[in-house]
Design a protein around this motif. Structure first.
Motif, PDB file in Angstrom:
ATOM      1  N   ARG A  37      11.304  29.778  22.127  1.00  0.00           N
ATOM      2  CA  ARG A  37      10.167  30.271  22.901  1.00  0.00           C
ATOM      3  C   ARG A  37      10.290  31.859  23.039  1.00  0.00           C
ATOM      4  NH1 ARG A  37       9.188  27.394  28.627  1.00  0.00           N
ATOM      5  NH2 ARG A  37       8.913  25.702  27.150  1.00  0.00           N
ATOM      6  N   ALA A  38      11.745  32.366  23.303  1.00  0.00           N
ATOM      7  CA  ALA A  38      12.093  33.580  23.433  1.00  0.00           C
ATOM      8  C   ALA A  38      11.621  34.407  22.245  1.00  0.00           C
ATOM      9  CB  ALA A  38      13.507  33.954  23.820  1.00  0.00           C
ATOM     10  N   LEU A  39      11.871  33.712  21.054  1.00  0.00           N
ATOM     11  CA  LEU A  39      11.665  34.420  19.615  1.00  0.00           C
ATOM     12  C   LEU A  39      10.079  34.385  19.642  1.00  0.00           C
ATOM     13  CD1 LEU A  39      12.275  35.736  17.057  1.00  0.00           C
ATOM     14  CD2 LEU A  39      12.346  33.287  15.968  1.00  0.00           C
TER      15      LEU A  39
ATOM     16  N   VAL B 142      14.805  39.838  19.632  1.00  0.00           N
ATOM     17  CA  VAL B 142      14.139  38.871  18.382  1.00  0.00           C
ATOM     18  C   VAL B 142      15.787  38.536  17.720  1.00  0.00           C
ATOM     19  CG1 VAL B 142      13.516  38.998  15.974  1.00  0.00           C
ATOM     20  CG2 VAL B 142      11.971  39.929  17.722  1.00  0.00           C
ATOM     21  N   LEU B 143      16.481  39.490  17.462  1.00  0.00           N
ATOM     22  CA  LEU B 143      18.013  39.214  16.626  1.00  0.00           C
ATOM     23  C   LEU B 143      18.681  38.276  17.530  1.00  0.00           C
ATOM     24  CD1 LEU B 143      18.622  42.600  15.153  1.00  0.00           C
ATOM     25  CD2 LEU B 143      17.967  40.478  13.914  1.00  0.00           C
ATOM     26  N   ALA B 144      18.877  38.293  18.820  1.00  0.00           N
ATOM     27  CA  ALA B 144      19.446  37.358  19.738  1.00  0.00           C
ATOM     28  C   ALA B 144      19.038  35.928  19.725  1.00  0.00           C
ATOM     29  CB  ALA B 144      19.412  37.773  21.277  1.00  0.00           C
TER      30      ALA B 144
ATOM     31  N   GLU C  11      19.874  29.916  14.686  1.00  0.00           N
ATOM     32  CA  GLU C  11      20.765  29.436  13.464  1.00  0.00           C
ATOM     33  C   GLU C  11      21.883  28.974  14.087  1.00  0.00           C
ATOM     34  OE1 GLU C  11      23.323  32.148  10.021  1.00  0.00           O
ATOM     35  OE2 GLU C  11      22.082  33.132  11.809  1.00  0.00           O
ATOM     36  N   GLN C  12      22.562  28.977  15.056  1.00  0.00           N
ATOM     37  CA  GLN C  12      23.529  28.154  15.427  1.00  0.00           C
ATOM     38  C   GLN C  12      23.238  26.573  15.838  1.00  0.00           C
ATOM     39  OE1 GLN C  12      26.971  28.883  15.447  1.00  0.00           O
ATOM     40  NE2 GLN C  12      26.040  30.771  14.301  1.00  0.00           N
TER      41      GLN C  12
END
Length: 217
Positions: A4-6, A21-23, A29-30
């Motif tokens: 949702r954040a992305l 975005v990167l966070a 990914e994890q």
């Protein structure tokens, strides 16, 4: 959650917050790192039409490259994938425009794609390029140079090069759901090493079915 954040960061009309975005990309990914399995699931989530919404491959200022900024705008980058049994075809379509010259069109890179291992790594091989202008290409004001070579060079220096020419490219699928996927380019990749791209599923681009003249490059 992270998804949702992305999505919120990608849709932020005030401008994408790259750190946000990167966070979110790292968290997603994890979450999915160990859940991929080769086979029909990979084929299903990779295939279809996608639009590039975020890329870490932002060019350095052209002043640093000792180049003039090309008279071109990249309006959209889409991707069509047909994957069956871990092997298939991929087409990157770069929609470009040159407002000062009044021309526009699509540049396509047609590739083969093949899964290389169970961790959803893919190898790409370039088949050929197609240039599909919406009309006649216009020469620069000074009238010098080949308009096709001039255009192709401008696209290559503006779009992410791993999408312009995927020759020898390796790419890892690090997150996927029915509507969103995240790709990363490992350091071993000949193109785009270290880059990350976020793609969102879209309707098949009109260019995919257009019967416009296509000039292979």
């Amino acid at each position: 959650g992270a998804r949702r954040a992305l999505v919120a960061a990608l849709d932020d009309v005030t401008g994408q917050d790259e750190a946000a975005v990167l966070a979110a990309v790292a968290e997603l990914e994890q979450c999915q790192r160990s859940t991929f399995a080769a086979g029909e699931f990979i084929d299903l989530v990779v295939s279809g039409a996608w639009e590039l919404k975020f890329s870490t491959r932002r060019r350095r200022p052209f002043e640093e490259l000792w180049l003039e900024e090309p008279d071109i705008e990249i309006r959209a980058i889409t991707q069509r994938v047909d994957l069956r049994g871990g092997r298939g075809t991929l087409v990157n379509a770069i929609r470009w425009a040159r407002p000062d010259r009044g021309d526009s069109g699509v540049f396509e890179a047609h590739c083969g794609i093949e899964a290389t291992d169970e961790r959803a790594r893919f190898a790409l091989s370039l088949d050929r390029h197609f240039l599909k202008p919406d009309g006649r290409l216009r020469r620069p004001a000074d009238g010098d140079g080949d308009p096709v070579a001039d255009l192709v060079n401008a696209i290559s220096t503006t779009a992410p090069f791993e999408l312009f020419d995927p020759s020898g490219t390796l790419v890892d699928l690090v997150y996927a759901d029915p509507e969103l996927r995240i790709l990363k380019y490992p350091l071993e990749s000949k193109r785009g090493a270290g880059a990350a791209h976020v793609w969102v599923r879209c309707a098949a681009p009109a260019d995919a079915d257009a019967d416009a003249p296509a000039a292979p490059r």
